[in-house]
Structure formats: C-alpha cells, structure tokens
Design a protein around this motif. Structure first.
Motif, PDB file in Angstrom:
ATOM      1  N   UNK A 124     -10.018  -1.010 -16.448  1.00  0.00           N
ATOM      2  CA  UNK A 124     -10.466  -0.416 -15.267  1.00  0.00           C
ATOM      3  C   UNK A 124     -10.256   0.364 -14.193  1.00  0.00           C
ATOM      4  N   UNK A 125     -10.315   1.685 -13.079  1.00  0.00           N
ATOM      5  CA  UNK A 125      -9.687   2.565 -12.751  1.00  0.00           C
ATOM      6  C   UNK A 125      -8.171   1.434 -11.601  1.00  0.00           C
ATOM      7  N   UNK A 126      -9.677  -0.049 -11.368  1.00  0.00           N
ATOM      8  CA  UNK A 126      -8.840  -1.004 -10.257  1.00  0.00           C
ATOM      9  C   UNK A 126      -7.553  -1.393 -10.978  1.00  0.00           C
ATOM     10  N   UNK A 127      -7.838  -1.938 -12.408  1.00  0.00           N
ATOM     11  CA  UNK A 127      -6.637  -2.330 -12.790  1.00  0.00           C
ATOM     12  C   UNK A 127      -5.385  -1.438 -12.771  1.00  0.00           C
ATOM     13  N   UNK A 128      -5.540  -0.685 -12.824  1.00  0.00           N
ATOM     14  CA  UNK A 128      -4.442   0.309 -13.331  1.00  0.00           C
ATOM     15  C   UNK A 128      -3.608   0.315 -11.549  1.00  0.00           C
ATOM     16  N   UNK A 129      -4.638   0.709 -10.077  1.00  0.00           N
ATOM     17  CA  UNK A 129      -4.483   0.646  -9.198  1.00  0.00           C
ATOM     18  C   UNK A 129      -3.858  -1.049  -9.225  1.00  0.00           C
ATOM     19  N   UNK A 130      -3.824  -1.575  -9.593  1.00  0.00           N
ATOM     20  CA  UNK A 130      -3.064  -3.044  -8.967  1.00  0.00           C
ATOM     21  C   UNK A 130      -1.650  -3.068  -9.551  1.00  0.00           C
ATOM     22  N   UNK A 131      -1.675  -2.627 -11.192  1.00  0.00           N
ATOM     23  CA  UNK A 131      -0.379  -2.096 -11.390  1.00  0.00           C
ATOM     24  C   UNK A 131       0.681  -1.045 -10.578  1.00  0.00           C
ATOM     25  N   UNK A 132      -0.076   0.040 -10.853  1.00  0.00           N
ATOM     26  CA  UNK A 132       0.810   0.551  -9.645  1.00  0.00           C
ATOM     27  C   UNK A 132       1.220  -0.135  -7.912  1.00  0.00           C
ATOM     28  N   UNK A 133       0.631  -0.402  -7.191  1.00  0.00           N
ATOM     29  CA  UNK A 133       0.796  -1.011  -6.458  1.00  0.00           C
ATOM     30  C   UNK A 133       2.089  -2.392  -6.321  1.00  0.00           C
ATOM     31  N   UNK A 134       1.397  -2.494  -7.430  1.00  0.00           N
ATOM     32  CA  UNK A 134       3.000  -3.972  -7.827  1.00  0.00           C
ATOM     33  C   UNK A 134       3.514  -2.921  -7.942  1.00  0.00           C
ATOM     34  N   UNK A 135       4.107  -1.348  -8.625  1.00  0.00           N
ATOM     35  CA  UNK A 135       5.563  -1.238  -9.009  1.00  0.00           C
ATOM     36  C   UNK A 135       5.473  -0.928  -7.283  1.00  0.00           C
ATOM     37  N   UNK A 136       4.952   0.088  -6.571  1.00  0.00           N
ATOM     38  CA  UNK A 136       5.101   0.391  -5.670  1.00  0.00           C
ATOM     39  C   UNK A 136       5.546  -0.527  -4.626  1.00  0.00           C
ATOM     40  N   UNK A 137       5.524  -1.977  -3.994  1.00  0.00           N
ATOM     41  CA  UNK A 137       5.898  -2.618  -3.702  1.00  0.00           C
ATOM     42  C   UNK A 137       7.644  -3.245  -4.491  1.00  0.00           C
ATOM     43  N   UNK A 138       7.537  -3.556  -5.617  1.00  0.00           N
ATOM     44  CA  UNK A 138       8.709  -3.840  -5.703  1.00  0.00           C
ATOM     45  C   UNK A 138       9.764  -2.516  -5.145  1.00  0.00           C
ATOM     46  N   UNK A 139       9.365  -1.108  -5.307  1.00  0.00           N
ATOM     47  CA  UNK A 139      10.399   0.707  -5.242  1.00  0.00           C
ATOM     48  C   UNK A 139      10.548  -0.080  -4.004  1.00  0.00           C
ATOM     49  N   UNK A 140       9.451  -0.800  -2.736  1.00  0.00           N
ATOM     50  CA  UNK A 140       9.488  -0.780  -0.846  1.00  0.00           C
ATOM     51  C   UNK A 140      10.440  -1.570  -1.228  1.00  0.00           C
ATOM     52  N   UNK A 141      10.685  -2.819  -2.361  1.00  0.00           N
ATOM     53  CA  UNK A 141      11.299  -4.528  -1.554  1.00  0.00           C
ATOM     54  C   UNK A 141      12.857  -3.804  -1.921  1.00  0.00           C
ATOM     55  N   UNK A 142      12.960  -3.046  -3.325  1.00  0.00           N
ATOM     56  CA  UNK A 142      14.385  -2.292  -2.732  1.00  0.00           C
ATOM     57  C   UNK A 142      15.049  -1.205  -2.176  1.00  0.00           C
ATOM     58  N   UNK A 143      14.644  -0.217  -1.443  1.00  0.00           N
ATOM     59  CA  UNK A 143      14.591   0.271  -1.025  1.00  0.00           C
ATOM     60  C   UNK A 143      15.038  -0.276   0.616  1.00  0.00           C
ATOM     61  N   UNK A 144      14.122  -0.487   1.073  1.00  0.00           N
ATOM     62  CA  UNK A 144      14.408  -2.565   2.391  1.00  0.00           C
ATOM     63  C   UNK A 144      15.390  -2.866   2.079  1.00  0.00           C
ATOM     64  N   UNK A 145      16.016  -3.039   1.134  1.00  0.00           N
ATOM     65  CA  UNK A 145      16.660  -4.483   0.604  1.00  0.00           C
ATOM     66  C   UNK A 145      18.220  -2.961   0.493  1.00  0.00           C
ATOM     67  N   UNK A 146      18.015  -2.392   0.271  1.00  0.00           N
ATOM     68  CA  UNK A 146      19.262  -0.731   0.042  1.00  0.00           C
ATOM     69  C   UNK A 146      19.420  -0.402   1.503  1.00  0.00           C
ATOM     70  N   UNK A 147      18.330  -0.295   2.171  1.00  0.00           N
ATOM     71  CA  UNK A 147      19.282   0.054   4.003  1.00  0.00           C
ATOM     72  C   UNK A 147      19.579  -0.718   4.722  1.00  0.00           C
TER      73      UNK A 147
END
Length: 187
Positions: A124-147
C-alpha cells in the motif's frame, strides 16, 4: 422528523468543499441540497475539464528539496483523491511509481532499494511512505550530528587560535607586522 432532516442536511454540509457549500447553503431540505449537488457534480463536461487539470497537476508534481516526505505525500494523496472523486480510475501502483519517480535526489538510494526488493503492486502507499519517512529520519539524524560536530569543531579551533595568540586581543596596543617583517606599535 425535523430533527432527522436537520441532521441529514448538516451531514451534507460537512461533506462538501467550500465551493459546493456556497451552492447549497440556502437549501432548506436535504433533498434540495442533494439535487443541487447532483447538478453541480453531475455535469460531465465540468468533470472532464476538472479531471484534465488534476491530471496535469499530478504529472508535474515534484518533491522540493526542503519538503518533507509527509508533506509531499499529503500533496500527492490530495490530488489523487480529487482525481478519483471526479471519475479517474487511478491504481495505487501508478501513484507509488509517480511518487518514487518524483522524489528529491537525496532519496535515490532508498528508491532503488524499494524498486529492487519490493513488489510495487502488493504494498500500500502508506507502507512506502513509512519506509521513506524512516530513511528521511536517518538522513536528518546524520545531518544534525554533522552540524553539531562542525559547530564544536569551529568553537574548538577558535579557542585554540586565542590560546596560541595569548588570549583575546582586546584592549591591548595593536601591533602589526608589515611586508618587511618589522613590528611597529601604533601611537
């Protein structure tokens, strides 16, 4: 009976957008409101024109670099619902393919992983959204750490510079070294 009629009319009011509400606001019965809505939404020509505009919006959708996954999904799903309401038979797999095609380039890795590992027709579309949101959170977490790391590094280097110069230079007579290598004091 009057109470039931009012409840029905109220329910109709709650289920329409602002443009349709303006048309039925003066209706005194639910039958009258329903008749106006049928006339308003039932015109095939209007539906076709509206559908063409929605299709164009759907095709040009592109995620902005600063836009979050949930904001982008909301925008896509809003247009998809409007298209379906106007008679478009839009399958979830087409919506998923559109979303994956139009994501920002920072999601390229996860898009490839999703396309290779998952059956687009089953999830379902919502499952893809969940996968992409998890990836986005990882990106944000890494960028916050770098900052944070960069900020601490900057502070550390400025402290090291001050200590190598003997502390802050404020309030002392300024001394400068010109091209010739001489030191002179300003008067």
């Amino acid at each position: 009976m009057k109470k039931r009629e009012r409840k029905t009319l109220f329910t109709i009011y709650q289920g329409v957008d602002e443009a349709a509400f303006e048309l039925i606001a003066l209706a005194t019965t639910s039958q009258e409101a329903w008749k106006i809505l049928k006339t308003y939404d039932g015109v095939d020509k209007v539906k076709k024109i509206r559908l063409q505009a929605l299709r164009a919006q759907f095709e040009v959708l592109q995620q902005e670099a600063s836009e979050t996954i949930s904001d982008y999904f909301s925008q896509v799903i809003f247009i998809v619902h409007q298209m379906r309401r106007n008679g478009e038979e839009l399958k979830d797999v087409r919506v998923i393919e559109k979303i994956l095609r139009s994501l920002d380039s920072k999601f390229d890795f996860i898009v490839v992983a999703i396309e290779e590992s998952k059956d687009l027709e089953v999830m379902a579309v919502e499952e893809y959204m969940g996968s992409l949101q998890a990836y986005e959170q990882r990106i944000l977490k890494k960028s916050e750490g770098r900052t944070l790391e960069q900020a601490l590094q900057t502070k550390l280097s400025s402290q090291q510079n001050e200590s190598s110069r003997g502390g802050p230079q404020r309030g002392r007579a300024s001394t400068w070294r010109g091209r010739g290598g001489r030191t002179s004091n300003s008067n």
